[in-house]
Structure formats: structure tokens, C-alpha cells
Design a protein around this motif. Structure first.
Motif, PDB file in Angstrom:
ATOM      1  N   ILE A  93      51.915  69.538  61.605  1.00 11.60           N
ATOM      2  CA  ILE A  93      51.426  70.808  61.062  1.00 11.60           C
ATOM      3  C   ILE A  93      51.376  70.706  59.552  1.00 11.60           C
ATOM      4  CG2 ILE A  93      51.798  73.300  60.985  1.00 11.60           C
ATOM      5  CD1 ILE A  93      53.522  72.973  63.506  1.00 11.60           C
ATOM      6  N   GLN A  94      50.250  71.136  58.959  1.00 10.00           N
ATOM      7  CA  GLN A  94      50.095  71.183  57.506  1.00 10.00           C
ATOM      8  C   GLN A  94      50.231  72.643  57.077  1.00 10.00           C
ATOM      9  OE1 GLN A  94      49.812  68.510  55.536  1.00 10.00           O
ATOM     10  NE2 GLN A  94      49.843  67.140  57.306  1.00 10.00           N
TER      11      GLN A  94
ATOM     12  N   LEU B 117      47.639  71.649  48.567  1.00 11.18           N
ATOM     13  CA  LEU B 117      49.051  71.326  48.742  1.00 11.18           C
ATOM     14  C   LEU B 117      49.582  72.002  50.004  1.00 11.18           C
ATOM     15  CD1 LEU B 117      50.419  71.615  45.099  1.00 11.18           C
ATOM     16  CD2 LEU B 117      49.962  69.537  46.397  1.00 11.18           C
ATOM     17  N   ALA B 118      50.359  71.249  50.780  1.00  8.99           N
ATOM     18  CA  ALA B 118      50.906  71.781  52.032  1.00  8.99           C
ATOM     19  C   ALA B 118      52.196  71.055  52.364  1.00  8.99           C
ATOM     20  CB  ALA B 118      49.898  71.628  53.176  1.00  8.99           C
ATOM     21  N   TYR B 119      53.094  71.756  53.052  1.00  8.73           N
ATOM     22  CA  TYR B 119      54.323  71.164  53.564  1.00  8.73           C
ATOM     23  C   TYR B 119      54.042  70.566  54.946  1.00  8.73           C
ATOM     24  CZ  TYR B 119      56.796  73.681  49.884  1.00  8.73           C
ATOM     25  OH  TYR B 119      57.227  74.146  48.681  1.00  8.73           O
ATOM     26  N   ARG B 120      54.550  69.388  55.186  1.00  2.39           N
ATOM     27  CA  ARG B 120      54.337  68.727  56.471  1.00  2.39           C
ATOM     28  C   ARG B 120      55.466  69.098  57.411  1.00  2.39           C
ATOM     29  NH1 ARG B 120      52.479  62.426  57.063  1.00  2.39           N
ATOM     30  NH2 ARG B 120      51.699  62.572  59.216  1.00  2.39           N
ATOM     31  N   VAL B 121      55.095  69.687  58.534  1.00  2.79           N
ATOM     32  CA  VAL B 121      56.058  70.145  59.537  1.00  2.79           C
ATOM     33  C   VAL B 121      55.815  69.364  60.819  1.00  2.79           C
ATOM     34  CG1 VAL B 121      56.946  72.140  60.808  1.00  2.79           C
ATOM     35  CG2 VAL B 121      56.057  72.438  58.482  1.00  2.79           C
ATOM     36  N   ARG B 122      56.881  68.845  61.409  1.00  6.61           N
ATOM     37  CA  ARG B 122      56.800  68.148  62.684  1.00  6.61           C
ATOM     38  C   ARG B 122      57.504  69.001  63.752  1.00  6.61           C
ATOM     39  NH1 ARG B 122      54.931  62.820  63.388  1.00  6.61           N
ATOM     40  NH2 ARG B 122      53.475  62.463  61.666  1.00  6.61           N
ATOM     41  N   ALA B 123      56.835  69.127  64.911  1.00  7.21           N
ATOM     42  CA  ALA B 123      57.378  69.913  66.018  1.00  7.21           C
ATOM     43  C   ALA B 123      57.283  69.116  67.297  1.00  7.21           C
ATOM     44  CB  ALA B 123      56.633  71.242  66.149  1.00  7.21           C
TER      45      ALA B 123
ATOM     46  N   LEU C  53      50.022  81.125  60.203  1.00 13.91           N
ATOM     47  CA  LEU C  53      49.101  80.214  60.875  1.00 13.91           C
ATOM     48  C   LEU C  53      48.830  79.007  59.994  1.00 13.91           C
ATOM     49  CD1 LEU C  53      46.514  82.788  62.301  1.00 13.91           C
ATOM     50  CD2 LEU C  53      48.443  81.745  63.492  1.00 13.91           C
ATOM     51  N   ALA C  54      48.717  77.841  60.613  1.00 16.20           N
ATOM     52  CA  ALA C  54      48.476  76.604  59.869  1.00 16.20           C
ATOM     53  C   ALA C  54      47.724  75.628  60.767  1.00 16.20           C
ATOM     54  CB  ALA C  54      49.797  75.989  59.401  1.00 16.20           C
ATOM     55  N   PRO C  55      46.875  74.784  60.175  1.00 17.23           N
ATOM     56  CA  PRO C  55      46.182  73.767  60.983  1.00 17.23           C
ATOM     57  C   PRO C  55      47.170  72.723  61.509  1.00 17.23           C
ATOM     58  CG  PRO C  55      45.744  73.450  58.644  1.00 17.23           C
ATOM     59  CD  PRO C  55      46.465  74.753  58.763  1.00 17.23           C
ATOM     60  N   ALA C  56      46.906  72.226  62.708  1.00 20.70           N
ATOM     61  CA  ALA C  56      47.836  71.283  63.350  1.00 20.70           C
ATOM     62  C   ALA C  56      47.040  70.251  64.140  1.00 20.70           C
ATOM     63  CB  ALA C  56      48.811  72.020  64.263  1.00 20.70           C
TER      64      ALA C  56
END
Length: 458
Positions: free
Chosen positions: A362-363, A409-415, A215-218
Motif C-alpha cells: 500500500i502506498q 511522497l507516500a508511506y509504504r505499508v505492508r499488510a 483510502l490509498a492505492p494498493a
């Protein structure tokens, strides 16, 4: 209150007590229960004050049972001393026959302080092989009569036979091995069987294959929005639109304070008029004066410079009014926060985005990161509609982590959404990202194993 039995009961009573003891020994379901009968129920056959069951178990052996105690303490000083004394008696010449207990002179004072003076020692063969491997010691304050010791020997033989029957499986051939195992399982207590069943079910459950998920904030963001930047350094005079307002191409968005530029433009225009007047005067004088003709080039250059300043200031003044380059929805904060705010050249003021082309930002926290490939499944649970998830698929994943708004720190995810029903720019929620399949135990222990790896250094 029950009266104590006599020290030397009649012969008929003793024979009846012997038969009852044999029946009790055969009815015992475990060796612990049989040991309890030995040290406590033998009192009905031959009254005594205390009884001890010693069993050979390497070294000085162990005290298996004590009369009046449910479980003897193996580390108690008295029990340690007593088992050493009984181990020396078992190793001596009288260890294989029923006899009075041999007490060395060095131990006699200790014995007289804690135990009765007369002790009768009965050897027991619990394993069925070799010499006696246990001693049943009965202690009382009066001597043991000669007619009572044979009955005690018979009771000891019955005890050994019952012990061996409990310890050995009741199967004589390999054909009945499966039946013997099933019979032993049936003899287990109900609680133990349930524990085995629960353990097997838990083991099977931990081996189930599951999909990794996290789960991650989006947040719903625009796809390829147009950025509205400050065209020059200045102060915002007015925001001509409201947040989330739909605008057309060429519509006024922002006005910068143009008073300083207007004043400079007026001054430049006056300087241009002066330069043009000086140029005309110089041209007229050049018709009659040869010296004035040589200064025409300088006057012409001065006039061109003034004209360039006017053109530049006119263009800068026009740029103070920023218009939309495309139709869409404007995205920015409260207009009151921008009014009167100084901006630098190129500073972003707002975005103009097409509300029909959106995507998911998404972070993904570093601690929860899993392997994600392009096309991995994503489900978005919006805060406004948590019971209606929206389907999406991963388009790209940031190659390195960066600090988010909260400093983590977080990876940036695009969907990209499959169907953006009810989603609009600016809505936030929680995204559930699905990875590859793995065992349930690996999925549950992923973070603990990662932390252990950091500490161990593997």
C-alpha cells in the motif's frame, strides 16, 4: 379608485376608528407589526401625509418605522437628520407631553423642503418604566384641530400598552417558568422550529464517534520472492520463460550472449596448450642442460596462469545460463523488452515467487496519513472485483515517506491477507485502512486543520 378620507371626519367616525385601532394593536403578534400599524393605520383616525416612529436606543435613537416603507434605511441622510431632530425634541422640555414638534431655526429650511409644516408629536412609553422612550410624529399640511388631539393621545396610550404586552413575558411566578418557556417555543414560527431541530440534529451527528479511515492505492505482491539478477555484465540473448509462467527448480530462465566468452575461452585454451608444450620441452632440456633447469619455474607459472584463465572463462560461460533457484512463478515484463538489452552485474531481471504466499503493498499518501499500528484492519477493493472486499491486517509501516512511481511522497505499508480469495500477484485496487476512533467533526476537519496549522505555524 377609493376617495381620500376627509381631514376632519365626524366625531362618530373618529370614535369608531379609535376602537378599530385599539383592536388592531391588540391583534399584533410582534413589535414590528405594531410599529407598522402605528405609522400607517392611524391615518384612519386622523388623516395625515406622513408619520414617523422614533425610538430611544442610545445616542440619537433610531427611526423604527416610516409610513409607506416596510423597513427604513438607518443610514439614509434624511433619516439620520430626522432622528437627530427628534432626539433633541425628546430631550427638551416638551418631550414628555403631546405637542407640536419644536423645529430649531437652523433646521427650518430643511424641514420646509422635505416635510409638511404641521407636525404633532405623541410621546410613547414602550418600556413601562420612567419617561417616554418613543415619539410618534404625525405630519400634515393643515393645522391640527383641538378636538382631535385627545383622541390621538388615547391611541398613543393604547399603542404603548400593546407594545409593553408584546415585550414582557406573561408570567408572574417562578412556578410557571417552564410553562412560559414552552409557550414561547410554541409561538415560534414553524420555519424557526425546524431550523433549531436541524441544528441540534447536526450537532449530535458531528459528535458521533467514528473510526478514522483513509483510502490509498494498493497492489498484490509476492511475499519474500527470489530475485533473478544478471550474474555478469553482458547482453541478454534469450528469455526462456514467459511472464507468470510456473517454473521448477533448476529450470532455465535467461541466457546471456556467450559468443565473446566462448572466443576468449578458445584463445585461453590455445594459450594453455602452448604453455604446456613449452613446459614439457623445458623439462626435457633440463635433463641435459643445467641452464634450462633454472627456467622450469617460470614455464610452470605461465602454464598455471593459462589454466586459471581457462577455468575462469569456463565458469563465466556457465553463468551465462541462469536457472531457477526455487519452484514458483516468474514475474517480469515483456520478454521482447529484455532481448538484446545490455545488463550490468547484479541488475534485476525477474522475480521467482510462490503464488500461495502473497501480501499487500500500500502506498499511503503523506497528506492522508493517519496513525496505524500493527494489526490495524485493512480492506482491499480490487479493480477486478470492486464489490467483494478482501480482509487484511497491517504488518509494518514505513518510518519515512519515499517518492512513488508518480513522484508523490507516500508511506509504504505492508499488510497480510486473512483469506486471499481470488487475489493473485499483480492485481491492483484501492485499500481502505482503519485507524483509531475519533469524533466525526474531527475526522471531517482533519485535513483543513492540518492545513491551517501549517499556515498559522502552531
Amino acid at each position: 379608485m377609493n376617495a381620500r378620507p376627509p381631514l376632519n371626519p365626524p366625531r362618530e367616525v373618529q370614535l369608531a376608528a379609535l376602537l378599530q385601532l385599539e383592536q388592531l394593536a391588540r391583534a399584533c403578534a410582534s413589535s414590528e407589526e405594531l410599529a407598522f400599524v402605528m405609522v400607517n393605520e392611524t391615518h384612519a383616525l386622523a388623516p395625515y401625509r406622513q408619520a414617523v416612529l422614533w425610538q430611544r436606543d442610545g445616542g440619537d435613537g433610531r427611526i423604527a418605522a416610516l409610513s409607506g416603507l416596510a423597513v427604513p434605511d438607518a443610514n439614509a441622510p434624511f433619516n439620520v437628520w430626522l432622528r437627530r431632530l427628534l432626539a433633541r425634541h425628546a430631550a427638551g422640555s416638551h418631550g414628555g407631553n403631546a405637542s407640536s414638534l419644536f423645529i430649531p431655526d437652523t433646521e427650518r429650511a430643511m424641514w420646509q423642503e422635505h416635510l409638511p409644516p404641521h407636525a404633532w408629536c405623541l410621546p410613547l412609553n414602550l418600556s413601562g418604566r420612567g419617561p417616554a422612550d418613543a415619539l410618534l410624529v404625525l405630519l400634515r399640511d393643515v393645522p391640527w384641530p383641538a378636538h382631535l388631539t385627545p383622541l390621538l393621545a388615547m391611541a398613543a396610550d393604547a399603542y404603548g400598552h400593546a407594545w409593553r404586552a408584546l415585550a414582557q413575558p406573561r408570567s408572574g411566578s417562578n412556578v410557571n417558568t417552564g410553562k412560559t418557556v414552552l409557550a414561547r417555543l410554541r409561538t415560534l414560527g414553524r420555519e424557526r422550529r425546524w431550523r433549531l431541530i436541524a441544528g441540534a440534529a447536526l450537532l449530535l451527528l458531528l459528535c458521533l464517534p467514528v473510526r478514522q479511515s483513509v483510502l490509498a492505492p494498493a497492489e498484490v505482491v509476492a511475499h519474500a520472492p527470489v530475485t533473478v539478477r544478471a550474474p555478469l555484465q553482458g547482453v541478454v540473448d534469450r528469455i526462456a520463460v514467459q511472464p507468470n509462467q510456473a517454473v521448477e527448480k533448476g529450470q532455465l530462465l535467461v541466457e546471456l550472449d556467450a559468443r565473446e566468452l566462448a572466443a576468449r575461452l578458445e584463445s585461453s585454451r590455445q594459450a594453455l596448450a602452448v604453455a604446456e608444450a613449452e613446459l614439457r620441452q623445458g623439462q626435457q632440456q633440463a635433463l641435459f642442460d643445467e641452464r634450462s633447469r633454472s627456467g622450469l619455474g617460470m614455464l610452470n607459472g605461465k602454464r598455471e596462469q593459462a589454466a586459471g584463465d581457462v577455468d575462469y572463462l569456463e565458469q563465466a560461460l556457465a553463468r551465462t545460463r541462469v536457472h531457477a533457484e526455487r519452484a514458483g512463478t516468474v514475474i517480469f515484463d515483456d520478454p521482447a523488452e529484455w532481448t538484446g538489452k545490455p545488463v550490468a552485474l547484479g541488475e534485476r531481471i525477474m522475480l521467482v515467487a510462490d503464488p500461495a504466499t502473497i501480501e499487500l503493498d500500500i502506498q499511503l499518501p503523506v497528506a492522508d496519513a493517519i496513525a496505524l499500528a500493527a494489526g490495524s484492519q485493512v480492506q482491499l477493493f480490487l479493480n477486478t472485483a470492486p464489490t467483494t472486499p478482501l480482509a487484511a491486517s497491517v504488518q509494518r509501516v514505513g518510518y519515512r515517506a519515499s517518492a512513488g512511481a508518480d513522484g508523490a511522497l507516500a508511506y509504504r505499508v505492508r499488510a497480510r491477507f486473512s483469506e486471499a480469495n481470488g487475489a493473485r500477484i499483480g492485481l491492483k485496487g484501492t485499500a481502505k485502512l482503519y485507524g483509531e476512533r475519533t469524533l466525526l467533526v474531527v475526522y471531517l476537519l482533519r485535513r483543513p486543520l492540518a492545513a491551517l496549522r501549517v499556515w498559522v505555524g502552531l
